[in-house]
Each structure stands twice: as C-alpha cells, then as structure tokens.
Motif scaffolding. Sequence first.
Motif, PDB file in Angstrom:
ATOM      1  N   UNK A  32       0.821  -1.196   0.000  1.00  0.00           N
ATOM      2  CA  UNK A  32       0.000   0.000   0.000  1.00  0.00           C
ATOM      3  C   UNK A  32       0.861   1.253   0.000  1.00  0.00           C
ATOM      4  N   UNK A  33       2.005   1.253   0.713  1.00  0.00           N
ATOM      5  CA  UNK A  33       2.864   2.427   0.787  1.00  0.00           C
ATOM      6  C   UNK A  33       3.793   2.532  -0.419  1.00  0.00           C
ATOM      7  N   UNK A  34       4.041   1.414  -1.112  1.00  0.00           N
ATOM      8  CA  UNK A  34       4.957   1.438  -2.239  1.00  0.00           C
ATOM      9  C   UNK A  34       4.430   2.308  -3.368  1.00  0.00           C
ATOM     10  N   UNK A  35       3.153   2.516  -3.420  1.00  0.00           N
ATOM     11  CA  UNK A  35       2.575   3.331  -4.475  1.00  0.00           C
ATOM     12  C   UNK A  35       2.909   4.813  -4.309  1.00  0.00           C
ATOM     13  N   UNK A  36       3.259   5.244  -3.104  1.00  0.00           N
ATOM     14  CA  UNK A  36       3.590   6.641  -2.837  1.00  0.00           C
ATOM     15  C   UNK A  36       5.047   6.910  -3.194  1.00  0.00           C
ATOM     16  N   UNK A  37       5.350   7.963  -3.969  1.00  0.00           N
ATOM     17  CA  UNK A  37       6.744   8.269  -4.326  1.00  0.00           C
ATOM     18  C   UNK A  37       7.614   8.516  -3.105  1.00  0.00           C
ATOM     19  N   UNK A  38       7.086   9.239  -2.129  1.00  0.00           N
ATOM     20  CA  UNK A  38       7.886   9.527  -0.936  1.00  0.00           C
ATOM     21  C   UNK A  38       8.164   8.263  -0.139  1.00  0.00           C
ATOM     22  N   UNK A  39       7.170   7.382  -0.098  1.00  0.00           N
ATOM     23  CA  UNK A  39       7.366   6.114   0.621  1.00  0.00           C
ATOM     24  C   UNK A  39       8.405   5.262  -0.089  1.00  0.00           C
ATOM     25  N   UNK A  40       8.395   5.287  -1.427  1.00  0.00           N
ATOM     26  CA  UNK A  40       9.382   4.516  -2.174  1.00  0.00           C
ATOM     27  C   UNK A  40      10.786   5.040  -1.958  1.00  0.00           C
ATOM     28  N   UNK A  41      10.938   6.387  -1.930  1.00  0.00           N
ATOM     29  CA  UNK A  41      12.252   6.985  -1.686  1.00  0.00           C
ATOM     30  C   UNK A  41      12.753   6.651  -0.296  1.00  0.00           C
ATOM     31  N   UNK A  42      11.844   6.663   0.669  1.00  0.00           N
ATOM     32  CA  UNK A  42      12.225   6.322   2.039  1.00  0.00           C
ATOM     33  C   UNK A  42      12.662   4.875   2.131  1.00  0.00           C
ATOM     34  N   UNK A  43      11.991   4.017   1.390  1.00  0.00           N
ATOM     35  CA  UNK A  43      12.368   2.605   1.398  1.00  0.00           C
ATOM     36  C   UNK A  43      13.753   2.409   0.816  1.00  0.00           C
ATOM     37  N   UNK A  44      14.052   3.129  -0.269  1.00  0.00           N
ATOM     38  CA  UNK A  44      15.381   3.006  -0.876  1.00  0.00           C
ATOM     39  C   UNK A  44      16.471   3.513   0.058  1.00  0.00           C
ATOM     40  N   UNK A  45      16.187   4.616   0.742  1.00  0.00           N
ATOM     41  CA  UNK A  45      17.169   5.128   1.710  1.00  0.00           C
ATOM     42  C   UNK A  45      17.401   4.129   2.838  1.00  0.00           C
TER      43      UNK A  45
END
Length: 220
Positions: A32-45
């Motif tokens: 559900x959070x992977x769809x959000x750009x900010x959530x994806x960037x946070x995951x990569x960090x």
Amino acid sequence: MPISGSLPAITPFFVPSPRVAGSQAAEAPPAREAASPSAGAEARRSQVDARATRETAQLDEAELDLLRKLKARDREVRAHEQAHQAVGGAYAGAVSYTYQRGPDGAQYAVGGEVSIDVAPVAGDPQATIDKMRTVRAAALAPAEPSGQDRAVAAQAMQLMLQAQTELAMMRLDGESKDSAGASAESQGRPDEAARAYRVVDAFADGQSTATSPDRFNARA
C-alpha cells in the motif's frame, strides 16, 4: 596557502554512507505504501542505510579510527581554506583541495590552498595599503595559520610599510610645493607696497596725475 600533513593512504573499501539504521530497514515496505513516491524513496534510503551498516561493520578498529581522523581532517581543512577565501574577498582565488580516499570509499580533503593576490597597486600607495591590510587579514584568518600563511602575512606587511613610506614622501613633497608657492607669493607683495608708497608720495608732491591707473602702471 597549502596545508601539509596528509594521512597515509590505505586500500579503499566502498561504503555509500556511514549512517546507521535499524535492522528492520532492509524489509520491503507494505504494498500500500509502495505506491507513494515519498514512501518509495524512504524505502530506498532505508535499504542503503542497512547495506552501509553491514559494510561498515566489516571495517576493523584501525580502519574505523582512520575514518574518524579523515573526517575530522576534512572539516579542519575546509574551515581553514574557507576562512582565507571569505576574508580575502576579491583578492582571494578559488579553493583547491588535495583528497584522500577513506576506508569507506569516500574522498576526504587532507590539504588545501587558496591563491592570494599580493601585488601592489601601481601608482597608488593608499590603495596598496588598503589592499595589503586585507591580504594580511586573510592570511591570518584561520584559527591556526600555517607557516605559509604567516609568510604571506609578513610579505603583505612589508609591502604595506613600503607603501606607507611612499605615501608619506608624496605628502611631504606636496607640502613643500605649497610652501614654495606661498613664499613666492609673499615675495611679490613688497613690490606692491612700494608702488602704493609711490602713489601716496605723488599725492604729497601735488602730482595728481599719478592717481591715473595707466600712469601708475607706467611708473611701476
């Protein structure tokens, strides 16, 4: 203004970032959070942080100690050279750094240099004095000036003293010329007084024609 004393080079180890994250950082975020750009960037960090944590843990104590010293040296060098540049203003050039790769694979500044214009201003001793004051202040701006910094400051002081001597001589020469002009003017006044006396004397003798300006000039 070079700074000496670089640290010994070692075989580099690549670590993208020294930041530390929790063990759960490597876990994938909920769909559900992977769809959000900010959530994806946070995951990569978070993934990068987790990898950095694992790779930093592979460094031995000596390498970690060297890494701390390199980071401290980098801060010191940058602060030193930026102080030169900030105070030097228009007379300071660009900063040039010498780098060393750390055990984490990053480049750290271990030396630096800022060029300073110490040429006197031709034909203008006052401008030279003002410039050398700025140059000297820039050379001594860091908290701990190097030997080269002090040498530049000494050179600027010498040029400033020479310019002060030149300026004093120029002013003295100007005062001498003014004094000579005033003396020449005062020497011309007795002649005027003598002509005035002859006019008065002409009146006493009854020579009224001496009151004519033309006659006066002719007699003079």
